[in-house]
Scaffold this active site. Structure first.
Site, PDB file in Angstrom:
ATOM      1  N   TYR A  99       0.853  -1.193   0.000  1.00  0.00           N
ATOM      2  CA  TYR A  99       0.000   0.000   0.000  1.00  0.00           C
ATOM      3  C   TYR A  99       0.883   1.235   0.000  1.00  0.00           C
ATOM      4  O   TYR A  99       1.860   1.314   0.747  1.00  0.00           O
ATOM      5  CB  TYR A  99      -0.889   0.011   1.249  1.00  0.00           C
ATOM      6  CG  TYR A  99      -1.702   1.282   1.384  1.00  0.00           C
ATOM      7  CD1 TYR A  99      -2.989   1.352   0.866  1.00  0.00           C
ATOM      8  CD2 TYR A  99      -1.171   2.419   2.001  1.00  0.00           C
ATOM      9  CE1 TYR A  99      -3.726   2.512   0.958  1.00  0.00           C
ATOM     10  CE2 TYR A  99      -1.900   3.591   2.097  1.00  0.00           C
ATOM     11  CZ  TYR A  99      -3.169   3.629   1.573  1.00  0.00           C
ATOM     12  OH  TYR A  99      -3.908   4.795   1.656  1.00  0.00           O
ATOM     13  N   GLU A 187      -3.196   7.377  -4.421  1.00  0.00           N
ATOM     14  CA  GLU A 187      -3.073   6.111  -3.692  1.00  0.00           C
ATOM     15  C   GLU A 187      -2.881   4.934  -4.651  1.00  0.00           C
ATOM     16  O   GLU A 187      -3.525   4.881  -5.697  1.00  0.00           O
ATOM     17  CB  GLU A 187      -4.343   5.894  -2.862  1.00  0.00           C
ATOM     18  CG  GLU A 187      -4.349   4.627  -2.034  1.00  0.00           C
ATOM     19  CD  GLU A 187      -5.714   4.379  -1.391  1.00  0.00           C
ATOM     20  OE1 GLU A 187      -5.925   4.815  -0.252  1.00  0.00           O
ATOM     21  OE2 GLU A 187      -6.570   3.752  -2.043  1.00  0.00           O
TER      22      GLU A 187
END
Ligand code: GDP
Ligand code: MN
Length: 375
Positions: A99, A187
């Site tokens: 992530y 992201e």
């Protein structure tokens, strides 16, 4: 506003972040042709703004031509969302799912990198249950992300050699996107890690600051980038607006005061239908602001302002004009304070409103009205 994954991935590609080969399709019949060109297995991904597509069945792997069209049709017809387009992508066989994101941290007034060696669809659970597994590194927005900071992040993720270098490149590119596009969030989740020490962005999320639309190249405000018509209209009007699902429409001046009123409404047991600021450059635009509030199924409009340059009498006159023009179907509670407030009180009273002079009292009144209390 939020971009679609395929647009965010085009941006990633431009900035040198590896993304899988893909094709965009608009009907199930196009799926087999697209997948055939890319080679099996492929991933079919609904291009919708909501997250959590994996869990909602809007991301599916297909491994042969026979089931490609039916699986594509299933996603297009999914009751979970209105799907107009699918991204057909070469499937990646990753070693791990990481992530990465960069966002604004309002509390420190800095930008924040978040990174985790264990990303994927369970990132929210990880954040709630094992927050220590998410690395946070903030940096000064005026100096930007510096390479040594990116290196520290890569090492903290236990990467070495080529993989660490690759990670630094991706982080610097991510920061370039964040800066150049005035992003609120960029992201990658998941960022696939491959055995040879390289990475591929499995997903791409890019939320851009609506207020920067005027100076940004590309991505003008478009209806598709917003979840609702009202949010889109507010962005076009340049009126700060957030959608909620409660009873009271806030029409206040200043972010601080509007946030305070928001908290007071909850403190008094009420709920908020929308956050809206008609102060600052918008203080003469009560009609546009009230129109947005009325487009909501709220029960009460609560106008609380404190203006110095944005004069109270001007705002009061604007409110009365808005009442005349829009003939609202719900009660309006006002507490209009600041420069020339005596004049404001006269204007509001003459229009049949009962102006409050105390914010808490105004909030209590609005909450009572929303609950069907006395008028
Ligand atoms: P989201 O649920 O809306 O965030 O959609 P994502 O694009 O993140 O996809 C959901 C999940 O599907 C990912 O977290 C992956 O686990 C999985 N996935 C997506 N693309 C691929 C792929 O190419 N290969 C593999 N193995 N899994 C994938
Ligand atoms: Mn994702």
């Amino acid at each position: 506003m939020r971009l679609f994954e395929y647009e965010a991935k085009e941006v990633f590609r431009r900035y040198g972040i590896p993304v899988p080969e893909s094709a965009l399709i608009y009907a199930p019949e196009e799926a087999e042709g697209a997948a055939g060109k890319l080679g099996y297995p492929c991933v079919l991904k609904a291009q919708v703004l909501s997250g959590g597509r994996g869990k909602a069945g809007l991301v599916k792997v297909v491994s042969n031509p026979e089931n490609t069209a039916p699986v594509a049709a299933g996603i297009f017809d999914s009751p979970a969302a209105t799907v107009d387009a699918l991204l057909v992508e070469q499937a990646v066989e990753p070693e791990g799912e990481m992530y990465l994101s960069i966002t604004v941290d309002p509390l420190s007034a800095r930008a924040l990198v978040m990174a985790s060696a264990s990303g994927g669809v369970e990132i929210e659970t990880l954040a709630a249950e094992n927050p220590e597994k998410i690395l946070r590194e903030s940096f000064d927005i005026s100096s930007g992300l510096l390479e040594y900071q990116a290196r520290n992040i890569a090492y903290s993720l236990h990467l070495q050699g080529g993989a660490a270098k690759e990670m630094v490149k991706i982080l610097m590119s991510l920061y370039g996107i964040f800066r150049d596009l005035d992003a609120e969030l960029v992201e990658i989740n998941p960022l696939f890690s491959l055995p040879e020490g390289t990475f591929v962005a499995g997903d791409a999320k890019l939320i851009l600051d609506d207020n920067a639309a005027g100076r940004r190249e590309g991505f003008p405000l478009r209806r598709e980038y917003f979840e609702s018509e009202i949010e889109y209209r507010a962005a076009k009007e340049g009126i700060p607006y957030l959608q909620f699902d409660g009873d009271i429409s806030l029409m206040c001046a200043g972010a601080g005061l509007t946030t305070t009123v928001f908290d007071l409404v909850h403190y008094e047991g009420g709920t908020v239908a929308n956050y809206l600021e008609f102060g600052g450059p918008n203080y003469t635009r009560a009609t546009e602001a009230m129109e947005l509030c009325l487009a909501n199924p709220s029960k009460v409009i609560l106008a609380v302002t404190f203006g110095t340059i944005a004069r109270a009498d001007v705002m009061a006159r604007g409110l009365v004009e808005a009442l005349d023009r829009l003939k609202p179907d719900r009660p309006i509670v006002t507490c209009i304070r600041g420069t020339n407030e005596e004049e404001a009180v006269k204007i509001l009273s003459a229009a049949g409103l009962q102006p409050f002079f105390d914010t808490e009292e105004a909030v209590r009144k609005a909450v009572a009205l929303a609950k069907g209390g006395e008028q």
